[in-house]
Write an enzyme that holds these catalytic residues in place. Sequence first.
Site, PDB file in Angstrom:
ATOM      1  CD  GLU A  17      -6.045   2.681  -5.012  1.00 34.88           C
ATOM      2  OE1 GLU A  17      -4.921   2.154  -4.933  1.00 34.88           O
ATOM      3  OE2 GLU A  17      -6.519   3.426  -4.119  1.00 34.88           O
TER       4      GLU A  17
ATOM      5  CG  ASP B  35       0.190  -3.572  -2.476  1.00 37.47           C
ATOM      6  OD1 ASP B  35       0.865  -3.932  -3.461  1.00 37.47           O
ATOM      7  OD2 ASP B  35      -0.005  -2.382  -2.208  1.00 37.47           O
TER       8      ASP B  35
END
Length: 834
Positions: free
Chosen positions: A804, A580
């Site tokens: 996460e 990302d």
Amino acid sequence: MARGERRRRAAAAEGARPLERARAAGRRDGRAGGARGSASGAALAVVVLALAFGLSGRWVLAWLRVRRALTLHPAPSALPPDSSSPAVAPELFWGTYRPHVYFGMKTRSPKPLLTGLMWAQQGATPGTPPKLRHTCEQGDGVGPYGWEFHDGRTFGRQHIHDGALRLTTEFVKRPGGQHGGDWSWRVTVEPQASGTPSFPLVSLFFYVVTDGQEVLLPEIGAKGQLKSISGHTSELGDFRLTLLPPTSPGDTVPKHGSYNVFWSSNPGLPQLTDMVKSRLNSWFQHRPPGASPDRYLGLPGSLKWEERGPSGQGQFLIQQVTLKAPFSVEFVFESGSAATGGNQASGRLVGSQLTQALESHAAAFKERFEKTFQLKEKGLSPEEQALGQVALSGLLGGIGYFYGQGLVLPDTSMEGSEQKMDPALFPPVPLFSGVPSRSFFPRGFLWDEGFHQLVVQRWDPHLTREALGHWLGLLNADGWIGREQILGDEARARVPPEFLVQRAAHANPPTLLLPVVHMLEGHDPDDLAFLRKAFPRLHAWFSWLHQSQAGPVPLSYRWRGRDLALPTLLNPKTLPSGLDDYPRASHPSTAERHLDLRCWVALGARVLSQLAEQLGETEAAAELGPLAASLEEPGSLDELHWAPELGVFADFGNHTKAVQLKSRPPQGLVRVVGRPPPRLQYVDALGYVSLFPLLLQLLDPSSPRLGPLLDVLADSRHLWSPFGLRSLSASSLFYKQRNTEHDPPYWRGAVWLNINYLALGALHHYGHVEGPHKVQAAKLYHELRANVVRNVRQQYQATGFLWEQYSDQDGRGMGCRPFQGWTSLVLLIMAEEY
């Protein structure tokens, strides 16, 4: 004016002069002029025809590209025909394949029968409606929750903490018949605090949903109790669902419950929660014998068919049972063919028989877990063993079955032109896959799934073959697989519209090859038989990646699909890479060379080459072998990606580090580019990308580049932290920097388990082979493993969740939770399985 526009206007002006001269000459010599005029007309006609054919040819090519993008690959499936049907895989036909709900089951079918649970604490906040729980949400205040045990097939036990309540959901499947067998649920509700003076009033909602022409026939007993539901579908045959009266936990004596029921056409799966909320609009009294009454909001008190929809829309039937905690309720599915096949003689799986089955399955799970991973034998603490069981169970309990059509933007092979096209629907496809997070990402992600299956295949290789076969079934005619699979109404309802479309020019890391490596090394006959069937699709997928993402010079590669250099972006993101906002060249261009992508392609060439040789695919082996050798040749990697001024491998592109976000009212934060201006150079972003030749074990143990990478990895000024390797150097200008005013840092310093797992695998490898860095690699391996395991365990004990990502500053869990996707790799780290 653009240079091209000036050229076109100049050409038009110059083209007029010869024609004018010809006309003038024609006036002097009519016959000659006529001949020349005919020749000129013929030439013009040829030009027009050529242009027409050229334009039509381009349109035909574009049409063919669109068609191929929306056409499934013709290679035979890697899975048997009807592999998800009860006839072929009865033990997997039913499952907890709805990861986005707290508890529910469905069949592996395009038109499934679905069951689920909702609950609400009545009167928790006087004057306000009860909070109805159904789908896993990040911000609903429920938690911690997750599977204590789940074997991926027949059994699971989950604990859910919700304010003053503690719920335990359990299920057991029993094989039999031709339609997937029977199953039983037990839902237990208890007060969170022991010895509480007042017991909460709780409503449980058990529902059944059909998605087509299936028949449901409810049978109602006294006081609105739904005694049973009889039904029939083409895939399940005859069946019966029974909701038993509530009891005290661990007891068989019924407790008094109040019942409400609602029956309607299926409003659409994403609308189930809202429909139930809208029907919780009447007050009722719960009045146990000898006790004072309590008011509660309930569904309509009598069974009546409501909102009959179009034919084939399906049915929705829900039973509400309300009473004070603590209590247990059992919900039983019985297959007609299983009953005639012998299950009836065994009796229903309820009460003490269900308890015995649950205890037996739990004991079997623990025994199998230790036999598979040997955590106790390897000296892991009881807390770490429990963490490993939760990591595995959460991953298996998150496996879903999806069916539907994704939105695809075809590849026109001209970057930027895709924006002028409309997305179109891909053919309907099934997907059997793990998910990263039940609350935030309850759908299939391509680069996550390879990491998921590294864990799953150690436990149940058949499940991994099923998952890989389904993912390879998504291949289009070009060999592309969409990186995010949003299939079906339920999945689509949870994704913002701007993220629904998958672009057929964009790739994703080919992590499905990681479990393929394990299959090759394991020599399991079933795995090798699967790989033989899967090879044409694996080869097509790799070939598409290698060709479509080719870079500006031979053996270089570039991720297609970087964000445009918008004024609000500090560094345009590269979503296809999976990393990302990891910093890339400041000014995106076609001159970029991406190090991580080259390493993924090198790994793919190596794996496919080895697989082709093992399978006797001589033509493919002859193609892939030289490519693998070229990509792993040290001089080539150095020439394209070694940055002497940085002392590490790096991306290359049009770059300057003189960029920052500055406040410019009223626009807010905007990117300001200073001096020096961008130029073609290596990108000074030391982090995970810099390590990829090490992470994927592409370096020879004697490589002179291995030492500098180990030094950078071990340096606390760069990547080393007490909690794992951080994603970006603490010395980087991008470290912990927002990418936009509203986009916090993601891969800019946080610790991620998937990359730490790859790093540990590499350190373990280089610490066990002879070479000048063997001792250093082994030392770093043991220290990094201890740091990662300790922090994940401490955060789980503190919060009840796997996360996460983790902070490199204090180790706290960040991002979404629960995240029992690739964070479940902590189990393999503890087991030292790489």
